[in-house]
Design an enzyme around this catalytic site. Sequence first.
Site, PDB file in Angstrom:
ATOM      1  N   GLU A  58      69.506  25.412  83.837  1.00 10.85           N
ATOM      2  CA  GLU A  58      70.432  24.295  83.650  1.00 10.85           C
ATOM      3  C   GLU A  58      70.627  23.557  84.959  1.00 10.85           C
ATOM      4  OE1 GLU A  58      74.290  25.221  81.955  1.00 10.85           O
ATOM      5  OE2 GLU A  58      74.901  23.110  81.995  1.00 10.85           O
ATOM      6  N   ASN A 113      72.853  18.209  81.472  1.00 10.25           N
ATOM      7  CA  ASN A 113      74.107  17.776  80.846  1.00 10.25           C
ATOM      8  C   ASN A 113      74.150  16.262  80.830  1.00 10.25           C
ATOM      9  OD1 ASN A 113      75.790  20.390  80.669  1.00 10.25           O
ATOM     10  ND2 ASN A 113      74.972  20.408  82.756  1.00 10.25           N
ATOM     11  N   GLU A 145      72.124  18.718  77.025  1.00  7.82           N
ATOM     12  CA  GLU A 145      73.311  19.425  76.549  1.00  7.82           C
ATOM     13  C   GLU A 145      74.409  18.406  76.290  1.00  7.82           C
ATOM     14  OE1 GLU A 145      74.400  22.764  78.991  1.00  7.82           O
ATOM     15  OE2 GLU A 145      72.415  23.669  78.795  1.00  7.82           O
ATOM     16  N   ASP A 175      76.936  22.079  73.644  1.00  9.04           N
ATOM     17  CA  ASP A 175      77.533  22.785  74.775  1.00  9.04           C
ATOM     18  C   ASP A 175      78.978  23.189  74.492  1.00  9.04           C
ATOM     19  OD1 ASP A 175      77.630  23.853  77.312  1.00  9.04           O
ATOM     20  OD2 ASP A 175      77.443  21.938  78.363  1.00  9.04           O
ATOM     21  N   GLU A 232      77.211  31.969  77.523  1.00 11.70           N
ATOM     22  CA  GLU A 232      77.456  31.482  78.880  1.00 11.70           C
ATOM     23  C   GLU A 232      78.398  32.422  79.629  1.00 11.70           C
ATOM     24  OE1 GLU A 232      77.280  26.827  79.290  1.00 11.70           O
ATOM     25  OE2 GLU A 232      79.001  27.391  78.093  1.00 11.70           O
TER      26      GLU A 232
HETATM   27  P1  C2E Z   1      79.032  23.477  81.854  1.00  6.15           P
HETATM   28  O1  C2E Z   1      78.014  22.532  81.319  1.00  6.15           O
HETATM   29  O2  C2E Z   1      79.730  24.340  80.868  1.00  6.15           O
HETATM   30  O3  C2E Z   1      78.297  24.323  82.982  1.00  6.15           O
HETATM   31  C1  C2E Z   1      78.521  25.693  83.200  1.00  6.15           C
HETATM   32  C2  C2E Z   1      79.487  25.906  84.346  1.00  6.15           C
HETATM   33  O4  C2E Z   1      79.773  27.307  84.444  1.00  6.15           O
HETATM   34  C3  C2E Z   1      78.903  25.514  85.697  1.00  6.15           C
HETATM   35  O5  C2E Z   1      79.992  25.054  86.498  1.00  6.15           O
HETATM   36  C4  C2E Z   1      78.383  26.846  86.241  1.00  6.15           C
HETATM   37  O6  C2E Z   1      78.261  26.880  87.639  1.00  6.15           O
HETATM   38  C5  C2E Z   1      79.465  27.785  85.742  1.00  6.15           C
HETATM   39  N1  C2E Z   1      78.993  29.159  85.609  1.00  6.15           N
HETATM   40  C6  C2E Z   1      77.750  29.604  85.354  1.00  6.15           C
HETATM   41  N2  C2E Z   1      77.702  30.935  85.246  1.00  6.15           N
HETATM   42  C7  C2E Z   1      78.960  31.381  85.438  1.00  6.15           C
HETATM   43  C8  C2E Z   1      79.564  32.701  85.458  1.00  6.15           C
HETATM   44  O7  C2E Z   1      78.924  33.725  85.267  1.00  6.15           O
HETATM   45  N3  C2E Z   1      80.912  32.760  85.676  1.00  6.15           N
HETATM   46  C9  C2E Z   1      81.651  31.636  85.897  1.00  6.15           C
HETATM   47  N4  C2E Z   1      82.953  31.799  86.112  1.00  6.15           N
HETATM   48  N5  C2E Z   1      81.124  30.374  85.869  1.00  6.15           N
HETATM   49  C10 C2E Z   1      79.795  30.259  85.653  1.00  6.15           C
HETATM   50  P2  C2E Z   1      79.868  23.739  87.381  1.00  6.15           P
HETATM   51  O8  C2E Z   1      78.507  23.664  87.995  1.00  6.15           O
HETATM   52  O9  C2E Z   1      81.054  23.677  88.272  1.00  6.15           O
HETATM   53  O10 C2E Z   1      79.961  22.576  86.312  1.00  6.15           O
HETATM   54  C11 C2E Z   1      81.145  22.366  85.603  1.00  6.15           C
HETATM   55  C12 C2E Z   1      80.931  21.353  84.508  1.00  6.15           C
HETATM   56  O11 C2E Z   1      80.659  20.063  85.045  1.00  6.15           O
HETATM   57  C13 C2E Z   1      79.757  21.683  83.598  1.00  6.15           C
HETATM   58  O12 C2E Z   1      80.163  22.647  82.658  1.00  6.15           O
HETATM   59  C14 C2E Z   1      79.470  20.318  83.009  1.00  6.15           C
HETATM   60  O13 C2E Z   1      80.342  20.047  81.947  1.00  6.15           O
HETATM   61  C15 C2E Z   1      79.795  19.388  84.165  1.00  6.15           C
HETATM   62  N6  C2E Z   1      78.544  19.024  84.853  1.00  6.15           N
HETATM   63  C16 C2E Z   1      77.873  19.683  85.829  1.00  6.15           C
HETATM   64  N7  C2E Z   1      76.769  19.001  86.204  1.00  6.15           N
HETATM   65  C17 C2E Z   1      76.735  17.890  85.422  1.00  6.15           C
HETATM   66  C18 C2E Z   1      75.842  16.774  85.321  1.00  6.15           C
HETATM   67  O14 C2E Z   1      74.817  16.660  86.020  1.00  6.15           O
HETATM   68  N8  C2E Z   1      76.150  15.819  84.398  1.00  6.15           N
HETATM   69  C19 C2E Z   1      77.259  15.891  83.614  1.00  6.15           C
HETATM   70  N9  C2E Z   1      77.486  14.908  82.730  1.00  6.15           N
HETATM   71  N10 C2E Z   1      78.111  16.923  83.667  1.00  6.15           N
HETATM   72  C20 C2E Z   1      77.852  17.917  84.566  1.00  6.15           C
HETATM   73 CA    CA Z   2      76.216  22.608  80.158  1.00 12.09          CA
HETATM   74 CA    CA Z   3      78.889  25.106  78.859  1.00 16.04          CA
HETATM   75 CA    CA Z   4      82.194  24.437  80.266  1.00 16.99          CA
END
Ligand code: C2E
Ligand code: CA
Ligand code: CA
Ligand code: CA
Length: 275
Positions: A58, A113, A145, A175, A232
């Site tokens: 991802e 995403n 996603e 998602d 996830e």
């Molecule tokens: P998401 O799509 O649900 O992405 C998963 C989030 O969970 C990511 O946070 C990831 O780093 C985190 N994560 C993964 N494995 C674990 C785990 O084992 N434990 C915990 N506690 N967390 C875990 P991140 O990178 O901070 O991203 C947060 C949200 O921001 C994403 O949720 C997504 O909705 C958005 N996002 C991130 N990158 C993009 C992007 O390029 N475009 C868009 N539109 N949204 C993005």
């Molecule tokens: Ca995602």
């Molecule tokens: Ca997710």
């Molecule tokens: Ca989420």
Amino acid sequence: KAGGKNMARIFLPQMEESVLMRSRLERMLRDAFVHSRDMFVFYQPIVDLTSGQVVSREALMRWYDASRGWIPPKDFIPVAEEAGLVYDLDSFVLHAACRDAAAWSDGASVAVNVSASSVGQGRLPGVVAMALAASGLPAERLSVEVTETALMSGGNEALRDLQALRDMGVGISLDDFGTGFSSLAHLRAFPFDRIKIDGSFVQDGDRRSDCAAIVRALAQLGVTLRVATVAEGVETVQQRQRVQEDGCTYAQGYLFGRPEPALRDLSRLNEINGQ
Ligand code: C2E
Ligand code: CA
Ligand code: CA
Ligand code: CA
């Protein structure tokens, strides 16, 4: 009501401050996109629970600002949406992700995403087509996603955009499944390739049998509908075992790997970390 005036006096300065902060953040964000400076895409593995192989990664966006440090996506993505920058954001992530994935020697696919507000605008299929063409990545190795929020706000136009992507051969994942409203209606409205079960259910399942039961029910729903499921937020061996027994197809989480930068960004990241 008697305290209304006082309230207003206390509240207003704070509001002005936050509006100011927003517009500053917006300007910085616009700048970062224009110069595509210190905007990074990190990648986190998604593994097949049966074979243990990495099948996909991802793409997760990261932004570094010299004066503010690292700014998490939950802080800047809403700002980008309000500032009308989603097209730039989606385009940036899609181009980077397709280019990076095209170079992966294991042939894993990449999951990107897309912003809720860009699904249903009619521009997304074109951006995806451009990113695929520029990178040479086969459409089958890309999935997007989308969240339930995107489907709720985008209506029929959202479904039309998703269908156009599907017709190109791009995979579509739902998602954060289970966290929105009327989740089941969305499953009926569109043939998703994957359902991603929100990490909060997986983690709370350690202590709460109702959350564990939700994961199990969603995994079984996937089996019945023949839609792959991704658990996830898997952080422990116990959680891995549980989601596998529940019938999830894939898993993602710190147990398998944290989001990691692309090789080409390592030297810049070393500079930043040394600052
Ligand atoms: P998401 O799509 O649900 O992405 C998963 C989030 O969970 C990511 O946070 C990831 O780093 C985190 N994560 C993964 N494995 C674990 C785990 O084992 N434990 C915990 N506690 N967390 C875990 P991140 O990178 O901070 O991203 C947060 C949200 O921001 C994403 O949720 C997504 O909705 C958005 N996002 C991130 N990158 C993009 C992007 O390029 N475009 C868009 N539109 N949204 C993005
Ligand atoms: Ca995602
Ligand atoms: Ca997710
Ligand atoms: Ca989420």
